[in-house]
Design an enzyme around this catalytic site. Structure first.
Site, PDB file in Angstrom:
ATOM      1  N   LYS A  14     -44.887  32.968   2.100  1.00 33.08           N
ATOM      2  CA  LYS A  14     -44.819  32.729   3.549  1.00 33.08           C
ATOM      3  C   LYS A  14     -43.798  33.648   4.230  1.00 33.08           C
ATOM      4  CE  LYS A  14     -43.861  28.287   3.421  1.00 33.08           C
ATOM      5  NZ  LYS A  14     -43.758  28.025   1.966  1.00 33.08           N
ATOM      6  N   ARG A  89     -42.825  19.042   8.597  1.00 31.81           N
ATOM      7  CA  ARG A  89     -42.981  18.827   7.155  1.00 31.81           C
ATOM      8  C   ARG A  89     -43.814  17.571   6.871  1.00 31.81           C
ATOM      9  NH1 ARG A  89     -39.849  21.927   3.806  1.00 31.81           N
ATOM     10  NH2 ARG A  89     -38.121  23.043   4.746  1.00 31.81           N
ATOM     11  N   ARG A 128     -37.531  34.663 -11.322  1.00 27.51           N
ATOM     12  CA  ARG A 128     -36.397  35.169 -10.543  1.00 27.51           C
ATOM     13  C   ARG A 128     -35.115  35.185 -11.389  1.00 27.51           C
ATOM     14  NH1 ARG A 128     -35.296  32.614  -4.678  1.00 27.51           N
ATOM     15  NH2 ARG A 128     -35.299  30.697  -5.880  1.00 27.51           N
ATOM     16  N   ARG A 162     -30.928  30.730 -11.937  1.00 29.33           N
ATOM     17  CA  ARG A 162     -30.472  29.481 -11.307  1.00 29.33           C
ATOM     18  C   ARG A 162     -31.193  28.297 -11.918  1.00 29.33           C
ATOM     19  NH1 ARG A 162     -31.066  30.479  -4.977  1.00 29.33           N
ATOM     20  NH2 ARG A 162     -32.718  29.028  -5.466  1.00 29.33           N
ATOM     21  N   ARG A 173     -40.490  20.672  -8.298  1.00 25.26           N
ATOM     22  CA  ARG A 173     -40.349  21.061  -6.886  1.00 25.26           C
ATOM     23  C   ARG A 173     -41.720  21.247  -6.234  1.00 25.26           C
ATOM     24  NH1 ARG A 173     -37.417  26.300  -6.524  1.00 25.26           N
ATOM     25  NH2 ARG A 173     -38.150  27.134  -4.552  1.00 25.26           N
TER      26      ARG A 173
END
Length: 217
Positions: A14, A89, A128, A162, A173
């Site tokens: 996005k 949301r 990542r 992370r 998530r």
């Protein structure tokens, strides 16, 4: 006039699409996070109200967030159009947004969902990694270091991942976001303004598909 919401799970792309839309159409990109920070820094009445909840570790109520969105959408840089990022949301927030856009006469023109298979997203998000020395962020799939094991920015060789980029955390998530996204998609589909784009294509092709939808209006 383009007044747009982009829907999609984390990692769907996005952010990249938003940047390209803003570049081409010169419309305002409104992120709820930025809005909160700006309103609190400027000590606006709504900003201070939001801060009182945040300082106590509480979630900011929908009505307060909606007031903040309305305050932001009243600014003149949204007269040519806007992309809303991070709001709504939930369907409750979507209904509040309907009220805001009606009052300001800035109706939503498009809601675009960027679809990417969950397994692809897990791969993307858990690829990542970050340089320990300077904080530069890389992605094994889409943005690796030029020389393997060496940071482009500082030349360091120490990298870490992370906690929230680890595959099991990413999966959780995505589940949370999926539950949140589904009712919103239904809501805008019923209104007849939802379009769906395949986000598994190259960033260029994803934008080309989005652009095709926007240029129809």
């Amino acid at each position: 006039m383009i007044n747009l919401i982009l829907l999609g799970l984390p990692g769907a792309g996005k952010g990249t699409v938003s940047e390209r839309i803003v570049d081409k159409y010169k419309i305002a990109h409104i992120s709820t996070g930025d809005m909160f920070r700006e309103a609190m820094a400027n000590k606006t009445p709504v900003g201070l109200e939001a801060k009182s909840y945040i300082d106590q570790g509480n979630l900011v109520p929908d009505e307060v967030t909606a007031k903040l969105v309305e305050e932001r959408l009243k600014q003149s840089d949204t007269d040519k159009g806007f992309i809303l990022d991070g709001f709504p949301r939930t369907t409750v927030q979507a209904e509040l947004l309907d009220g805001i856009t009606k009052r300001l006469d800035k109706p939503l023109t498009n809601v675009i969902a960027i679809d990417v298979d969950e397994d692809v997203l897990i791969k993307r998000l858990s690829a990542r990694y970050i340089c320990k020395d300077c904080g530069a962020t890389y992605n094994k799939i889409s943005n690796p270091t030029k020389v393997e094991g060496t940071c482009d920015r500082c030349g360091g060789h120490d990298f870490f991942q992370r906690e929230d980029d680890k595959p099991e955390v990413v999966k959780n998530r995505l589940e949370v976001n999926k539950k949140m996204n589904a009712p919103l998609r239904d809501y805008y589909e019923k209104k007849g303004i939802l379009s769906v784009v395949n986000g598994e294509q190259s960033p260029e092709q994803v934008f080309a598909d989005v652009d095709k939808i926007l240029s129809k209006d």
